[in-house]
Every structure is written in structure tokens, then in C-alpha cells.
Design a protein around this motif. Structure first.
Motif, PDB file in Angstrom:
ATOM      1  N   HIS A  95      40.533  49.722  40.811  1.00  0.00           N
ATOM      2  CA  HIS A  95      39.291  48.941  40.759  1.00  0.00           C
ATOM      3  C   HIS A  95      38.114  49.727  41.325  1.00  0.00           C
ATOM      4  O   HIS A  95      36.985  49.595  40.850  1.00  0.00           O
ATOM      5  N   GLU A 144      36.999  52.055  38.597  1.00  0.00           N
ATOM      6  CA  GLU A 144      36.298  51.320  37.541  1.00  0.00           C
ATOM      7  C   GLU A 144      34.903  50.901  37.995  1.00  0.00           C
ATOM      8  O   GLU A 144      33.921  51.108  37.287  1.00  0.00           O
ATOM      9  N   HIS A 162      38.575  41.370  39.010  1.00  0.00           N
ATOM     10  CA  HIS A 162      39.177  42.349  39.929  1.00  0.00           C
ATOM     11  C   HIS A 162      39.470  41.694  41.278  1.00  0.00           C
ATOM     12  O   HIS A 162      40.547  41.887  41.849  1.00  0.00           O
ATOM     13  N   HIS A 220      43.481  41.993  30.802  1.00  0.00           N
ATOM     14  CA  HIS A 220      42.234  42.521  31.373  1.00  0.00           C
ATOM     15  C   HIS A 220      42.030  43.983  30.924  1.00  0.00           C
ATOM     16  O   HIS A 220      40.932  44.366  30.504  1.00  0.00           O
ATOM     17  N   GLU A 235      39.009  45.630  28.650  1.00  0.00           N
ATOM     18  CA  GLU A 235      38.160  46.736  29.117  1.00  0.00           C
ATOM     19  C   GLU A 235      38.229  47.919  28.157  1.00  0.00           C
ATOM     20  O   GLU A 235      37.205  48.543  27.856  1.00  0.00           O
TER      21      GLU A 235
HETATM   22 FE   LIG Z   1      39.287  46.309  35.402  1.00  0.00          FE
END
Ligand SMILES: [Fe+2]
Length: 163
Positions: A77, A80, A108, A149, A153
Motif C-alpha cells: 500500500h 501504491e 487500503h 481490488h 487497479e
Molecule cells: Fe491497492
């Protein structure tokens, strides 16, 4: 009180740690891919544990997965949010994209909380303190949501990067 889903649950870093150095879309996607690969590997591991229930639970495997889960999720995370989200689309960023990024940050935070609960459950499962059904439900809930998820993304950012 719970925050609305569109609002990030922690402060957004105003700039990238390297001061926003220019990075190509291909490099951004490569960094995202690295973060996702780590997450998908732990999802596969968790799925293996779920598939072993209720009769063949490997306590050592549970303990190891419990120890890795939160650090892997946090590290991915961070990459990202601090490397990819801050740069994606650059000056062409729209309000709609910003809303999407805020939503992803919220997911997240939720996944990090879930990862902590799941790590505790994995540790306790080895001591017989968690029912196999409960552990299986938690494991599948976590890795299925995480894979959804990641798929979102990947699709969204591949489009933005012109991939
Ligand atoms: Fe993510």
C-alpha cells in the motif's frame, strides 16, 4: 463513527518521497506490478490454508502467514499510495480519477484492519481458539476482496498509462 467510503481514512501524503521525480508510465506500472505480485502471493498462500480446512491445518504455515500478512499489505500500500497514486495521470488528473484514488485509499485502510484481524485469527487457529469455519470465512473474505481490488487497479491504471 465510520467515515464515508469516499473519504481517505488517513492523511494523504502531499508529494512523493523523492520530491516527485519524473517516472515513466511503464516504470509506474512496474512498481504497481511489484506491489501486486507480493499481495497475490500472500493471497495464494492464504487460499492454500483455507483449502486445507477443516482437517489438515498446518499450524506452522498459519504462524508464518500471520507474521508476513500485515507487513506485506502495508509495504504494498505504501508503494501504491506514495509512488503510484501521487503520479498517475500527472497534470491530466480529473476529479473523477481523484475520487477513485480516494476510494482505493479507503479500501487500503479497510484491508489493513482486516489483515490485522486475520493475522490474529491465524495465530489463534494453531491454538484451537478459532473455529475452522470462522477462519475459512475470514480467509476467503480477505483474499477474494484483495484480488478484486488488485484487478480493478490493474485495469484502471493500465488504461491511464496507455497500456
Ligand atoms: Fe491497492
Amino acid at each position: 463513527m465510520e467515515k464515508p467510503r469516499s473519504e481517505p481514512c488517513r492523511p494523504v501524503t502531499p508529494s512523493a518521497p523523492d520530491g516527485g521525480a519524473s517516472i515513466s508510465p511503464a516504470e509506474l506500472l512496474s512498481r504497481l506490478d511489484g506491489a501486486h505480485s507480493e499481495l497475490l502471493a500472500i493471497c495464494d498462500r492464504l487460499e492454500g490454508i483455507a483449502d486445507s480446512l477443516p482437517n489438515t491445518l498446518n499450524v506452522r504455515n498459519c504462524r508464518e502467514a500471520a507474521g508476513e500478512l500485515v507487513p506485506v499489505v502495508m509495504r504494498a500500500h505504501r508503494v501504491e499510495e506514495e509512488e503510484v497514486f501521487l503520479r498517475i495521470a500527472g497534470e491530466a488528473r480529473t476529479a473523477a480519477l481523484q475520487k477513485t484514488l480516494d476510494h482505493l485509499r479507503t479500501e487500503h485502510c479497510e484491508d489493513e484492519c482486516f489483515a490485522e484481524e486475520l493475522a490474529d485469527a491465524l495465530k489463534q487457529a494453531g491454538e484451537g481458539k478459532v473455529q475452522p469455519e470462522t477462519l475459512g470465512y475470514m480467509l476467503r473474505g480477505f483474499f477474494e476482496a484483495m484480488r478484486r481490488h488488485i484487478n480493478f487497479e490493474r485495469e484502471r491504471f493500465l488504461t491511464l498509462a496507455g497500456g
